[in-house]
Design an enzyme around this catalytic site. Structure first.
Site, mmCIF file in Angstrom:
data_model
loop_
_atom_site.group_PDB
_atom_site.id
_atom_site.type_symbol
_atom_site.label_atom_id
_atom_site.label_comp_id
_atom_site.label_asym_id
_atom_site.label_seq_id
_atom_site.Cartn_x
_atom_site.Cartn_y
_atom_site.Cartn_z
ATOM 1 N N ARG A 221 34.872 -15.567 -38.589
ATOM 2 C CA ARG A 221 35.434 -16.898 -38.824
ATOM 3 C C ARG A 221 36.398 -16.814 -40.003
ATOM 4 O O ARG A 221 36.153 -16.070 -40.960
ATOM 5 C CB ARG A 221 34.317 -17.911 -39.149
ATOM 6 N N HIS A 269 42.902 -15.523 -32.218
ATOM 7 C CA HIS A 269 41.479 -15.745 -31.896
ATOM 8 C C HIS A 269 41.174 -15.295 -30.452
ATOM 9 O O HIS A 269 40.735 -16.094 -29.615
ATOM 10 C CB HIS A 269 41.089 -17.218 -32.099
HETATM 11 N N1 LIG Z 1 36.627 -13.912 -32.845
HETATM 12 C C1 LIG Z 1 35.960 -14.203 -31.755
HETATM 13 O O1 LIG Z 1 36.549 -14.295 -30.681
HETATM 14 C C2 LIG Z 1 34.462 -14.363 -31.826
HETATM 15 C C3 LIG Z 1 33.737 -14.344 -30.625
HETATM 16 C C4 LIG Z 1 32.351 -14.446 -30.694
HETATM 17 C C5 LIG Z 1 31.719 -14.557 -31.924
HETATM 18 N N2 LIG Z 1 32.447 -14.581 -33.067
HETATM 19 C C6 LIG Z 1 31.767 -14.685 -34.381
HETATM 20 O O2 LIG Z 1 30.877 -13.574 -34.509
HETATM 21 C C7 LIG Z 1 29.692 -14.041 -35.147
HETATM 22 C C8 LIG Z 1 28.541 -13.086 -34.877
HETATM 23 O O3 LIG Z 1 28.108 -13.186 -33.532
HETATM 24 P P1 LIG Z 1 26.738 -12.510 -33.041
HETATM 25 O O4 LIG Z 1 26.525 -12.947 -31.639
HETATM 26 O O5 LIG Z 1 26.753 -11.046 -33.338
HETATM 27 O O6 LIG Z 1 25.702 -13.224 -34.034
HETATM 28 P P2 LIG Z 1 24.184 -12.849 -34.330
HETATM 29 O O7 LIG Z 1 23.614 -12.086 -33.196
HETATM 30 O O8 LIG Z 1 23.521 -14.111 -34.764
HETATM 31 O O9 LIG Z 1 24.269 -11.846 -35.566
HETATM 32 C C9 LIG Z 1 24.551 -12.262 -36.853
HETATM 33 C C10 LIG Z 1 24.321 -11.085 -37.823
HETATM 34 O O10 LIG Z 1 24.713 -11.478 -39.132
HETATM 35 C C11 LIG Z 1 23.637 -11.228 -40.039
HETATM 36 N N3 LIG Z 1 23.642 -12.213 -41.126
HETATM 37 C C12 LIG Z 1 23.591 -13.571 -41.035
HETATM 38 N N4 LIG Z 1 23.573 -14.122 -42.261
HETATM 39 C C13 LIG Z 1 23.611 -13.088 -43.141
HETATM 40 C C14 LIG Z 1 23.606 -13.007 -44.556
HETATM 41 N N5 LIG Z 1 23.554 -14.111 -45.324
HETATM 42 N N6 LIG Z 1 23.635 -11.796 -45.122
HETATM 43 C C15 LIG Z 1 23.671 -10.657 -44.371
HETATM 44 N N7 LIG Z 1 23.679 -10.670 -43.018
HETATM 45 C C16 LIG Z 1 23.663 -11.872 -42.412
HETATM 46 C C17 LIG Z 1 22.391 -11.365 -39.197
HETATM 47 O O11 LIG Z 1 21.310 -10.712 -39.849
HETATM 48 P P3 LIG Z 1 19.846 -10.599 -39.135
HETATM 49 O O12 LIG Z 1 20.064 -9.578 -38.025
HETATM 50 O O13 LIG Z 1 18.985 -10.113 -40.201
HETATM 51 O O14 LIG Z 1 19.553 -11.980 -38.611
HETATM 52 C C18 LIG Z 1 22.854 -10.679 -37.896
HETATM 53 O O15 LIG Z 1 22.743 -9.278 -38.026
HETATM 54 C C19 LIG Z 1 29.504 -15.444 -34.560
HETATM 55 O O16 LIG Z 1 28.699 -16.248 -35.410
HETATM 56 C C20 LIG Z 1 30.932 -15.957 -34.490
HETATM 57 O O17 LIG Z 1 31.279 -16.634 -35.671
HETATM 58 C C21 LIG Z 1 33.810 -14.486 -33.043
#
Ligand SMILES: NC(=O)c1ccc[n+]([C@@H]2O[C@H](COP(=O)([O-])OP(=O)(O)OC[C@H]3O[C@@H](n4cnc5c(N)ncnc54)[C@H](OP(=O)(O)O)[C@@H]3O)[C@@H](O)[C@H]2O)c1
Length: 306
Positions: A221, A269
């Site tokens: 983001r 994006h």
């Molecule tokens: N650019 C694009 O087109 C696009 C597309 C899709 C998603 N995204 C972005 O990508 C993000 C991640 O997606 P995802 O599906 O991989 O999410 P996810 O499965 O919820 O994974 C989030 C990761 O971040 C870690 N995390 C969260 N808060 C943290 C903190 N305070 N300190 C350290 N680590 C932290 C979590 O740790 P734990 O494993 O310990 O919970 C987890 O490993 C989404 O939230 C979205 O904003 C972007």
């Protein structure tokens, strides 16, 4: 079973057709103000009035992985929020990030510039050992990206909230290990959710910890990155550039310095798009599982913000 569909900036017809085919027993309608409350909702950026009226929702399916915008709204008391859990996004994200890393590491832009001038150039091969990559966020997308990068034999570090063991990835955990993670990293990839803890996480103090010649890839983001701090560190020569797919304001405003910075690559994006068929199959499968009383993956914990 009633399902309501409320996705702004989304073509409703293919979603409605796909959901109706996958769940023929359900009544699936686009939301209209004043409609009876449904059992399930499929949403993207719904208005607050939708959530205020749909008081009986058991579950809200967000047709994206990030729920930061949805969690800013007042949600119906009983409703669980479920996000897309991969649904074809992790392969796209791995393609995008590997492409950005390899383009930078192999200096393909430099070669392209030489070729454009008719120059048959030589560059000394760079050593992978000098390009450790750090992936912030080791969730559904981050883990896939970290493993894909490790398959090219880059040294890969990862950082997450809870401890992880991932083959080929040196894992760091929590705020106490953030500094060690950053100082071990040259190419930083952000795949964190946007929460109060992660907003502005890439700023002057943290980015200055990266190894000299550091490079930033933000695919999470826009609000994870303090724009001016990135430009300052690139212009000072501590960072060598960035590839950015997400921005504080989207579309990126005309006149923003990122558009024309010679060391910053901008994409609109597009790193991991929501795929219609995969997303419908996942949402329909989860609704069926919930109706049978089975657990489903991807339930958001509003207290932690993702
Ligand atoms: N650019 C694009 O087109 C696009 C597309 C899709 C998603 N995204 C972005 O990508 C993000 C991640 O997606 P995802 O599906 O991989 O999410 P996810 O499965 O919820 O994974 C989030 C990761 O971040 C870690 N995390 C969260 N808060 C943290 C903190 N305070 N300190 C350290 N680590 C932290 C979590 O740790 P734990 O494993 O310990 O919970 C987890 O490993 C989404 O939230 C979205 O904003 C972007």
């Amino acid at each position: 079973m009633r399902i309501t569909f409320c996705c702004t900036n989304t073509q409703a017809a293919p979603w409605l057709a796909g959901l109706r085919t996958a769940l023929p027993q359900a009544s699936i309608e686009p939301w209209q103000p004043g409609a009876v409350s449904a059992d399930y909702a499929v949403v993207w950026a719904p208005p607050q009035s939708f959530l205020d009226e749909q008081t009986q929702l058991k579950c809200i399916f967000n047709i994206g992985a990030g729920v930061d915008a949805l969690l800013k709204l007042r949600l119906p008391f009983k409703a669980k929020v479920v996000r897309l859990d991969d649904a074809g996004m992790s392969a796209q994200m791995a393609e995008y990030v590997c492409h950005a890393v390899i383009r930078h590491f192999r200096e393909f832009d430099g070669f392209a510039a030489d070729v454009a001038q008719g120059i048959w150039s030589f560059r000394k091969p760079r050593r992978r050992a000098e390009f450790p990559i750090g992936v912030m966020g080791l969730g559904v997308l981050g883990e896939r990206v970290a493993k894909a990068l490790a398959s090219f034999e880059f040294p890969v570090n990862g950082w997450s909230r809870s401890a992880k063991v991932i083959e080929g990835v040196r894992c760091f955990t929590g705020p106490e290990q953030l500094d060690a993670f950053l100082t071990a990293t040259r190419v930083l990839v952000c795949l964190l959710p946007l929460t109060p803890d992660t907003r502005d996480i890439m700023r002057l103090e943290t980015l200055a910890r990266l190894k000299p010649g550091g490079y930033v890839i933000n695919v999470a983001r826009g609000a994870h990155l303090v724009d001016e701090d990135l430009v300052t560190l690139i212009d000072r020569g501590h960072l060598s550039g960035a590839t950015l797919d997400v921005f504080r304001t989207e579309p990126l405003p005309q006149g923003h310095p990122f558009w024309h910075h010679p060391k910053i690559t901008v994409t609109p994006h597009t790193s991991a798009r929501t795929l219609l068929d995969e997303s419908i199959a996942q949402i329909a499968g989860k609704i069926q599982a919930m109706e049978r009383g089975e657990p489903v993956a991807g339930i958001v914990e509003p207290g932690r913000g993702y």
